[in-house]
Design an enzyme around this catalytic site. Structure first.
Site, mmCIF file in Angstrom:
data_model
loop_
_atom_site.group_PDB
_atom_site.id
_atom_site.type_symbol
_atom_site.label_atom_id
_atom_site.label_comp_id
_atom_site.label_asym_id
_atom_site.label_seq_id
_atom_site.Cartn_x
_atom_site.Cartn_y
_atom_site.Cartn_z
ATOM 1 N N GLU A 1 2.708 24.825 -45.198
ATOM 2 C CA GLU A 1 2.042 25.470 -46.347
ATOM 3 C C GLU A 1 3.050 26.189 -47.239
ATOM 4 O O GLU A 1 2.966 26.116 -48.468
ATOM 5 C CB GLU A 1 0.975 26.447 -45.851
ATOM 6 C CG GLU A 1 -0.135 25.795 -45.045
ATOM 7 C CD GLU A 1 0.210 25.601 -43.573
ATOM 8 O OE1 GLU A 1 -0.584 24.979 -42.852
ATOM 9 O OE2 GLU A 1 1.294 26.077 -43.142
ATOM 10 N N ARG B 1 -0.583 17.433 -35.672
ATOM 11 C CA ARG B 1 0.508 17.831 -34.783
ATOM 12 C C ARG B 1 0.009 17.742 -33.340
ATOM 13 O O ARG B 1 -0.652 18.654 -32.841
ATOM 14 C CB ARG B 1 0.984 19.253 -35.094
ATOM 15 C CG ARG B 1 1.571 19.437 -36.474
ATOM 16 C CD ARG B 1 2.951 18.778 -36.552
ATOM 17 N NE ARG B 1 3.596 19.080 -37.823
ATOM 18 C CZ ARG B 1 3.537 18.325 -38.896
ATOM 19 N NH1 ARG B 1 2.833 17.204 -38.865
ATOM 20 N NH2 ARG B 1 4.173 18.661 -40.002
ATOM 21 N N TYR C 1 8.840 23.929 -30.530
ATOM 22 C CA TYR C 1 8.141 25.097 -31.039
ATOM 23 C C TYR C 1 8.162 26.239 -30.031
ATOM 24 O O TYR C 1 8.000 26.026 -28.832
ATOM 25 C CB TYR C 1 6.668 24.774 -31.317
ATOM 26 C CG TYR C 1 6.406 23.719 -32.355
ATOM 27 C CD1 TYR C 1 6.866 23.867 -33.658
ATOM 28 C CD2 TYR C 1 5.669 22.574 -32.046
ATOM 29 C CE1 TYR C 1 6.602 22.908 -34.621
ATOM 30 C CE2 TYR C 1 5.401 21.607 -32.999
ATOM 31 C CZ TYR C 1 5.874 21.783 -34.286
ATOM 32 O OH TYR C 1 5.611 20.825 -35.233
ATOM 33 N N ASP D 1 13.746 21.836 -44.305
ATOM 34 C CA ASP D 1 12.357 21.518 -44.638
ATOM 35 C C ASP D 1 12.037 21.682 -46.113
ATOM 36 O O ASP D 1 11.194 20.963 -46.655
ATOM 37 C CB ASP D 1 11.418 22.397 -43.817
ATOM 38 C CG ASP D 1 11.357 21.958 -42.363
ATOM 39 O OD1 ASP D 1 12.311 21.286 -41.917
ATOM 40 O OD2 ASP D 1 10.382 22.281 -41.675
ATOM 41 N N ASN E 1 6.147 25.375 -47.517
ATOM 42 C CA ASN E 1 6.891 24.316 -48.202
ATOM 43 C C ASN E 1 6.181 23.892 -49.488
ATOM 44 O O ASN E 1 6.812 23.724 -50.537
ATOM 45 C CB ASN E 1 7.036 23.093 -47.298
ATOM 46 C CG ASN E 1 8.013 23.295 -46.162
ATOM 47 O OD1 ASN E 1 8.825 24.211 -46.177
ATOM 48 N ND2 ASN E 1 7.932 22.429 -45.169
ATOM 49 N N GLY F 1 6.547 15.042 -46.669
ATOM 50 C CA GLY F 1 5.108 15.003 -46.910
ATOM 51 C C GLY F 1 4.613 16.227 -47.656
ATOM 52 O O GLY F 1 3.706 16.135 -48.504
ATOM 53 N N ASP F 2 5.211 17.384 -47.344
ATOM 54 C CA ASP F 2 4.848 18.608 -48.065
ATOM 55 C C ASP F 2 5.310 18.523 -49.512
ATOM 56 O O ASP F 2 4.608 18.968 -50.430
ATOM 57 C CB ASP F 2 5.479 19.824 -47.382
ATOM 58 C CG ASP F 2 5.087 19.936 -45.923
ATOM 59 O OD1 ASP F 2 3.943 19.588 -45.582
ATOM 60 O OD2 ASP F 2 5.930 20.367 -45.115
ATOM 61 N N GLY G 1 7.557 25.569 -42.452
ATOM 62 C CA GLY G 1 6.113 25.797 -42.506
ATOM 63 C C GLY G 1 5.515 24.911 -43.580
ATOM 64 O O GLY G 1 5.951 24.964 -44.740
#
Length: 315
Positions: free
Chosen positions: A35, A167, A103, A293, A37, A256-257, A33
């Site tokens: 956010e 996405r 997903y 992640d 992350n 990126g997170d 996820g």
């Protein structure tokens, strides 16, 4: 609370072997996820962080909540939805390429979040509200929730941080562009990549992308350039900041997170623009060293050692 964020987190099933999923028999379970992350990344860097969402009244939802809470993130505002399930995601790995993702999140509990699920007093306590472009892609009610959260932040002097995180498995370019640009107009800090600059603005040069977002009203633009590092700018200056070399990349998902978490940590520590970028590049690079992640996101001391700000003592 230094930073609050919200969005969907899912249970991630990582394959135990490479190849098409139809031939994979073993998986290991973790969470995914954008956010969460960022929240976990900031908590590991020593910050006081809150994350909330809606989770199903199921074992997967309880697992996500317990995992994020175990990382030192406040989850006191997480809602439980007895009517809808927690979302799932599966990765499919092949040699030397980024994994495919599948997903299983349609009509998930998080997709059914509404503005009524927001705790206004909680958001007011934050210095920064961090959002991504994933949440408004989930549903109309999730989109309304994002804009309501932005309004609360703006009304109370809370800095708005935004990662477009486009996405295209969730929505089309034509649907995404106007929504994400509207969010960008309210953002104080924005984290686009070059591909997102192309999609949202029709621009590829970092300097042009940065100027366009500054003209919209963004105060700080941090453009991710992968292994090359980043280009960061505000209305007074712009500069390229080199990335940190990684010899063997294990998994780029979550980098990126991690970049956003590192940059926001710099902001919270009142660092200069270039120092924020160094933190961001460092955390983003370290995230690629580990499969998963959020598993590779460093502690503050690990980050300082990696970027050469302090000496590593081996024994």
């Amino acid at each position: 609370m230094e930073l609050i964020t919200f969005g969907e987190s899912m249970v991630l099933f990582n394959p135990g072997s490479k190849g098409p999923l139809r031939y994979v028999n073993n998986f290991y379970k973790t969470i995914a996820g954008a956010e969460s992350n960022v929240a976990i990344g900031l908590a590991r860097l020593g910050h006081e962080v809150g994350w909330f969402s809606k989770l199903g009244d199921d074992e997967f939802g309880r697992y996500i909540k317990a995992t994020i809470r175990g990382e030192g993130v406040d989850v006191s505002r997480v809602r439980t939805d007895p009517q809808n399930n927690t979302g799932l995601i599966f990765k499919e790995r092949f040699a030397h390429v980024n994994p495919n993702v599948y997903y299983y999140r349609k009509n998930s509990a998080a997709a059914n979040i509404t503005p009524e699920d927001l705790d206004e007093e909680y958001i007011k306590t934050a210095k920064i509200l961090h959002l991504t472009g994933i949440t408004p892609a989930l549903s109309q009610s999730a989109r309304e929730t994002v804009f309501r959260a932005i309004q609360i932040a703006k009304d109370n002097g809370v800095l708005v941080s935004f990662d477009p995180n486009i996405r295209l498995k969730l929505w089309s370019v034509n649907e995404a562009r106007p929504v994400l640009l509207k969010i960008a107009e309210s953002a104080d800090v924005i984290f686009p990549g070059i591909d997102e600059g192309k999609i949202l603005l029709g621009m590829e040069k970092p300097e042009e992308i940065a100027k366009a977002f500054i003209d919209m009203g963004c105060k700080i633009i941090a453009i991710k350039l992968g292994k090359e590092g980043c280009y960061v700018a505000n209305k007074d200056q712009g500069e390229y900041v080199a990335g940190y070399p990684v010899d063997e990349v294990e998994d780029t998902v979550g980098a990126g997170d991690g970049y956003a978490a590192g940059f926001l940590s710099g902001i919270l520590r009142n660092l200069s623009l270039s120092e924020c970028a160094q933190y961001a590049n460092g955390v983003g690079a370290m995230a690629t060293l580990v499969s998963g992640d959020m598993e590779g996101l460093p502690t503050y001391l690990q980050l300082l050692e990696f970027i050469g700000k302090t000496e590593h003592i081996d024994r």
